[in-house]
Design a protein around this motif. Structure first.
Motif, short mmCIF file in Angstrom:
data_model
loop_
_atom_site.label_atom_id
_atom_site.label_comp_id
_atom_site.label_asym_id
_atom_site.label_seq_id
_atom_site.Cartn_x
_atom_site.Cartn_y
_atom_site.Cartn_z
N SER A 125 47.82 64.70 62.89
CA SER A 125 48.13 63.59 63.79
C SER A 125 47.86 63.62 65.09
O SER A 125 47.71 64.92 65.68
CB SER A 125 49.29 62.67 63.25
N ARG A 127 48.86 62.10 68.79
CA ARG A 127 49.98 61.25 69.36
C ARG A 127 49.53 61.17 70.84
O ARG A 127 50.23 62.05 71.63
CB ARG A 127 51.46 61.67 68.97
N GLU A 145 38.33 63.10 66.05
CA GLU A 145 39.60 62.30 65.93
C GLU A 145 40.58 62.08 67.30
O GLU A 145 41.16 61.34 67.57
CB GLU A 145 40.32 62.85 64.83
N ALA A 149 41.29 58.66 69.29
CA ALA A 149 42.57 58.28 69.63
C ALA A 149 43.00 58.12 71.13
O ALA A 149 43.50 57.24 71.16
CB ALA A 149 43.70 59.31 68.84
N LYS A 152 41.06 55.05 72.13
CA LYS A 152 41.80 53.58 72.09
C LYS A 152 42.90 53.26 72.59
O LYS A 152 43.35 52.22 72.75
CB LYS A 152 41.99 53.82 70.44
#
Ligand code: FDA
Length: 548
Positions: A125, A127, A145, A149, A152
């Motif tokens: 993940s 964050r 990724e 992230a 975005k």
């Protein structure tokens, strides 16, 4: 009689090895859900193993394979793998993105030592904290990724790491990590603020708990999980303008690629004029790098063509005067400029003009399954024109030739001291060279790897010396491999052969950090950091005193 005894002893070892492997698997099965554990008796193990192998050279019938693969999805699975592994004498290899140039995240060069793979593909993940411009990213995430992230959350934030979106965060940050933002922002590992690490005792340690030396060591010296398994990294993000400019210029040898390349060596890292190497270097020492840090021009030399791939952190209007005053030979004009945002530039430069930013989320890319071999050098003094001519007309013209990738340094990467992180290739480096070859079937291996080896030998007089530096993320076992010595720990002295190429003087400090966190050398592989304990340090001091 002697033969009978020998057979009895060897069958005892086989039985006890089996017993410890069985006990290891039993231990794992108590802590890890069945669906995350792939043993040799479960057929999917082959496809799980192959899922992120980037080099079929390490997926042949002769490849030494793991006892099992643990596809960890939370920290407790990683801790259990370490605890069970230590208890039952099974070592671990850890895989994040699987791009290791020698496949050391999933294979072993030693058949005699059983090992298991901890695969972090499910631990990925990201964050992002927009307000603080930071992110926590799990090791199993790929760079694409992470980039996606971040962008975005804010189109004005970015992270300076490698160009290839399928590279795993875990291995990449462990070894440094550089890409198109390196001149403006330095290495990926320069931006690590904190990390969580599972150590050889199975504890989870953050920056404070692991201590200053180990935190220093994992930011560039974490080869092959020498210090433990990094679960997650906290990174500082960097600012990018809303518009960046990408341009690519190709020059063939007939069009004067050799002249341009000779000029590029002078200009790209920092050097402003066309005088001889000594004059240029003297001037270079006085002035900051001459190309603005916002501009990176790299070269891929293949066949008879030099391909200049560039990123400018700004608009085409701002770029053109810089190119015409500093590098007019390249002939860049408005028709070359492609303006876009930073995330689009990542997709555009690595995946090509037709790629979308969503393509950055794919864990595989075309070319991932091609056999390959690479090694690297650092150039600290411009290579003479006649040598470049020879490289193009002889080495790159051969039917078995591969390619050379030249990444300019200077700028931010050079402004950090050599000992700030384990990555020492800083001030004074003009560029990194990667020699790469690719082929489609096993039968071509000898000729293709021979080209890399022979070109590396030819380059000896023209690249860095004492030590001849190399980049650890372009791992190459032909630079040297570990020897296990007394006390069943890796020998520091033997490791210096490859270790000082990757780390220069930082190798010793890395070995001392290793002794602090993993003195028994549980985490080890063919190029892991050896532990250097007090006793050995004293011996060395005594030896130096004696010599003096
Ligand atoms: P992988 O999972 O194979 O791990 C690599 C090594 O790190 C192994 O020894 C592994 O055990 C160890 N490791 C992995 N995860 C760990 C963890 N969580 N904790 C501790 N140890 C861990 N480099 C660069 O600087 N700039 C670039 O642009 C590129 N581009 C590029 C393109 C392609 C196609 C390839 C194949 C490689 C690159 N690289 C690169 C090199 C890349 O940075 C290097 O191979 C990284 O180690 C890959 O990290 P992965 O996690 O993908 O590999």
């Amino acid at each position: 009689m002697a033969l009978a005894m020998l057979l009895a002893i060897s069958s005892f070892f086989i039985i006890s090895a089996h017993a410890s492997s069985d006990n290891f698997l039993l231990c794992l099965s108590r802590a890890i859900p069945e669906q995350l554990l792939f043993t040799r008796s479960s057929p999917p193990i082959a496809s799980v193993l192959a899922s992120s192998v980037r080099n079929p050279r390490f997926l042949t019938p002769a490849t030494v394979r793991p006892l099992c693969i643990v596809t960890a999805t939370n920290a407790s699975h990683v801790q259990a793998a370490v605890v069970c592994g230590r208890r039952h004498g099974v070592r671990l290899r850890v895989r994040s993105g699987g791009h290791d140039y020698e496949g050391l995240s999933y294979r072993s060069a030693r058949a005699e030592e059983p090992f298991a793979v901890v695969d972090l593909v499910g631990f990925r993940s990201v964050r992002v904290n927009r307000r603080e411009a930071t992110a926590w990213v799990d090791s199993g995430a790929i760079l694409g990724e992470l980039y996606y992230a971040i962008a975005k959350v804010s189109g004005r934030l970015a992270f300076p790491a490698g160009m290839c979106p399928t590279v795993g965060v875990g291995g990449h940050l462990s070894g440094g990590g550089f890409g198109m933002l390196l001149r403006k922002h330095g290495l990926a590992t320069d931006h690590v603020m904190d990390a969580t690490l599972v150590d050889a005792k199975g504890r989870i340690l953050d920056r404070k708990a692991m201590g200053r030396d180990v935190f220093w060591a994992i930011r560039g010296g974490g080869v092959g999980g020498s210090f433990g398994i990094v679960l997650s990294w906290q990174v500082k993000l960097v600012a990018v303008p809303p518009t960046v400019t990408v341009f690519t210029v190709e020059r063939s040898v007939e069009q004067g690629a050799v002249d341009i390349l000779a000029k590029w060596q002078e200009v790209a890292p920092s050097l402003p004029d066309e005088q001889g190497a000594v004059d240029i270097l003297a001037k270079w020492q006085e002035v900051a790098p001459s190309l603005p840090d916002e501009l990176l021009v790299r070269v891929v030399a293949q066949g008879q063509v030099a391909n200049f791939q560039s990123l400018y952190l700004g608009t085409c209007d701002a770029l053109l005067p810089v190119m015409s005053s500093r590098f007019p030979e390249l002939g860049v004009d408005r028709t070359h400029c492609k303006e876009m945002n930073w995330l689009q530039s990542v997709a555009n430069i690595f995946l090509g003009g037709g790629a979308t930013v969503e393509d950055l989320l794919k864990r595989t890319a075309s070319g991932d399954t091609v056999f390959n071999k690479a090694t690297s050098d650092y150039v600290r003094q411009a290579i003479p024109r006649d040598i470049w001519l020879q490289i193009f007309t002889s080495w790159l013209a051969r039917p078995t030739a591969g390619l050379m990738i030249l990444d300019p340094y200077g700028g931010k990467i050079a402004s950090v001291s050599e000992s700030e992180t384990p990555f020492p290739h800083r001030a004074g480096v003009l560029y990194n060279v990667q020699y790469m070859n690719f082929w489609g079937s096993a039968g071509e291996e000898a000729a293709r790897t021979g080209w890399v080896r022979d070109l590396y030998a030819f380059m000896t007089p023209h690249v860095s010396k004492n030590p001849r530096e190399a980049y650890v993320n372009y791992k190459d076992l032909s630079l040297g491999a570990n020897v296990v010595g007394g006390g069943n720990v890796t020998s520091f002295e033997a490791g210096r052969v490859w270790g000082e190429k990757y780390y220069k003087g930082n190798f010793r400090r890395l070995a001392m950090a290793k002794a602090q966190i993993d003195p028994n050398d549980y985490f080890r592989n063919e190029q892991s950091i050896p532990p250097l304990g007090n006793q050995i340090i004293l011996t060395n001091v005594a030896r130096v005193d004696h010599a003096a």
